[in-house]
Scaffold this active site. Structure first.
Site, short mmCIF file in Angstrom:
data_model
loop_
_atom_site.label_atom_id
_atom_site.label_comp_id
_atom_site.label_asym_id
_atom_site.label_seq_id
_atom_site.Cartn_x
_atom_site.Cartn_y
_atom_site.Cartn_z
N LYS A 26 0.81 -1.22 0.00
CA LYS A 26 0.00 0.00 0.00
C LYS A 26 0.85 1.27 0.00
O LYS A 26 0.39 2.34 -0.37
CB LYS A 26 -0.94 -0.02 1.19
CG LYS A 26 -1.79 -1.31 1.18
CD LYS A 26 -3.15 -1.14 1.66
CE LYS A 26 -4.11 -2.24 1.31
NZ LYS A 26 -3.74 -3.58 1.73
C1 LIG Z 1 -4.45 -4.70 1.21
C2 LIG Z 1 -3.68 -5.95 1.06
C3 LIG Z 1 -4.07 -6.94 0.16
C4 LIG Z 1 -5.33 -6.81 -0.68
O1 LIG Z 1 -5.24 -5.81 -1.65
P1 LIG Z 1 -6.57 -5.20 -2.30
O2 LIG Z 1 -6.12 -4.09 -3.17
O3 LIG Z 1 -7.42 -4.74 -1.17
O4 LIG Z 1 -7.22 -6.31 -3.06
C5 LIG Z 1 -3.27 -8.06 0.03
N1 LIG Z 1 -2.16 -8.21 0.78
C6 LIG Z 1 -1.76 -7.29 1.66
C7 LIG Z 1 -0.55 -7.54 2.48
C8 LIG Z 1 -2.50 -6.12 1.83
O5 LIG Z 1 -2.10 -5.20 2.72
#
Ligand SMILES: *Cc1c(COP(=O)(O)O)cnc(C)c1O
Length: 494
Positions: free
Chosen positions: A112
């Site tokens: 993120k």
């Molecule tokens: C947020 C997240 C996901 C999922 O991603 P999305 O964009 O919500 O589908 C997968 N793995 C990790 C470690 C995350 O932080």
């Protein structure tokens, strides 16, 4: 050229990409989409010489057309030069027969960061000159919260309020949020699940009375969840960069298709892969990997989205989600921009808890997407196997993706598994997967043991939390979230 956005549920109100980023969600509850997606197509031959920064500039220039070239350049530099612990930003490494795209080298060790390091800069450049303050309100299943806090802390004219489901995030994830410094940040645990938090945050955005009260103080709310197009757009860059790295490694020739397997929750990450495909990247299959909350596996298999099921708490908590918000954008594009159809499906979901895709749309979905899920047991054994066979330590989310990828037959393409978090964020579960009892130790005790066991160093972004003071310990009920946001605004914007 200007890029206009409108809601997935209606085309009457057009906004620029800057306005869409400031607003987050459209006023009718829909998500912002642009009909220009894919108008400028990428030539894969150009990718070999491009750095991650180059790809980010290209993608943002296409998706956020009303930012000037200079503005985009400044944002890309501010976000990616120096804030990641590797100059490659998103290095590609080998894992067994396939590849791992490491997206967790940022300040909070989850993918993120790639979007949330740049979103504050995009947000600031989108200010309309009236000096209105923006409060980011975000629901997190664990990783978005810290990444948003790290991105927005100390940014003038912005504040950030994070709600997480109490007791449903890992020790380290909790500490990462609870220790966040900054006079413009607020963190609160809520009773309930991520879906409860996200649902209530959507209601807060739709609360006209609240908006009026805040407007009197020159404050508006916005979102840092992947419902914000400013979060989604930067994520497209790393699909291009993975392709560029494969070209440079001699693993593919320009034009060859590549498959991506994506551990999925809110459907933002994998949707960015679909955007990359629409923009001309030779993407073969996009594999949607879920944990036991396998709404998406069922949906892609049957065309029926049904959230009326028991929520399962798993060892991949960032994917413990039953309502994947970004799916709405995919539906819009699959339906060739038929807003009425999207609005109908979404109101079915809201009112009945489920909807059925018309067959034509389901077929189109299947043209690009595959899906599968992994139980906790399968996730653990994949972590263990990756360590024992290849000496690669992966986190539970990445392991879900690897497990699903291996189960789905490939068509001879190179296959890239997106690695979304550093394993040390989930030390206790990773230890257990390796056959060691975490013995009830806290996040740091587990981190130490995992380090001893594997010799793989824990990232300093996490180990330094050991000495950081706890600054946030608020808890509230769902119904108190609005009040919490107002108080956070009062504190952040004195
Ligand atoms: C947020 C997240 C996901 C999922 O991603 P999305 O964009 O919500 O589908 C997968 N793995 C990790 C470690 C995350 O932080």
């Amino acid at each position: 050229m200007k890029t206009f956005y409108h809601s997935t549920r209606g085309k009457d109100d057009l906004v620029t990409s800057k306005q869409a980023i400031r607003a987050g969600l459209a006023p009718d509850g829909g998500l912002y989409v642009s009909d220009r997606l894919g108008e400028d197509r990428l030539d894969p031959r150009d990718l070999a010489d491009r750095s991650f920064h180059d790809s980010a500039r290209w993608v943002l220039g296409r998706l956020l057309g009303d930012y000037s070239t200079e503005e985009i350049d400044e944002c890309v530099r501010a976000a990616y030069a120096g804030n990641f612990d590797t100059p490659a930003v998103v290095p590609l490494s080998r894992l067994g027969q396939g590849w791992l795209l490491e997206l967790h080298h940022g300040p909070t060790c989850a993918f993120k960061d790639i979007a949330l390091q740049i979103l504050p800069h995009l947000m600031l450049k989108a200010r309309s000159g009236d000096e209105e303050d923006v409060m980011i309100v975000t629901a997190t299943s664990g990783d978005t919260g810290k990444a948003a806090l790290a991105g927005f802390a100390g940014v003038a004219g912005c504040g950030v309020t994070v709600f997480y489901p109490e007791g449903k995030v890992s020790d380290i994830q909790h500490l990462q949020m609870a220790t966040q410094a900054g006079s413009n940040v607020a963190v609160c645990g809520i009773e309930g699940t991520f879906d409860d938090a996200q649902g209530q945050v959507k209601r807060i955005f739709a609360d006209a009375q609240l908006a009026r009260r805040l407007a009197e103080r020159n404050v508006r709310l916005s979102s840092a969840n992947s419902i914000n197009i400013g979060r989604l757009a930067p994520q497209v860059s790393y699909y291009l960069d993975a392709y560029a790295q494969l070209l440079r490694a001699g693993a593919i020739a320009a034009g060859d298709e590549v498959d991506f397997c994506v551990p999925t929750g809110n459907f933002g990450d994998v949707l960015a892969g679909y955007f990359a495909k629409r923009m001309g990247l030779p993407v073969g299959r996009l594999i949607v990997a879920s944990n036991s909350n396998k709404v998406l596996t069922d949906f892609i298999g049957t065309g029926i989205y049904d959230r009326r099921r028991e929520f399962v708490k798993t060892i991949s908590p960032s994917m413990d989600i039953l309502v994947s918000s970004n799916l709405e954008r995919l539906l819009y594009y699959l339906a060739d921009g038929d807003c009425e159809q999207v609005a109908r499906l979404m109101s079915d979901l809201e009112e009945k808890g489920c909807y059925r895709l018309p067959q034509a749309l389901h077929e189109r979905l299947r043209e690009s997407f595959d899906a599968g899920f992994a139980s906790d047991e399968e996730t653990r054994s994949t972590i263990r196997r990756s360590w024992e066979d290849e000496h690669v330590l992966i986190d539970p989310h990445t392991a879900v993706a690897r497990c699903v990828q291996e189960r789905i037959a490939g068509g001879g393409h190179q296959r890239v598994c997106l690695s979304t978090a550093n394993p040390y964020k989930f030390s206790a579960d990773v230890l257990e997967a390796l056959g060691k009892d975490p013995q009830g130790g806290d996040g740091f005790a587990c981190m130490d043991r995992l380090q001893e066991l594997t010799g793989v160093g824990a990232p300093s972004q996490l180990s330094f939390l050991r000495d950081a003071p706890i600054l946030h310990d608020s808890l509230c009920a769902k119904g108190e979230m609005t009040h919490f946001v107002e108080r956070a605004c009062a504190r952040a914007f004195k």
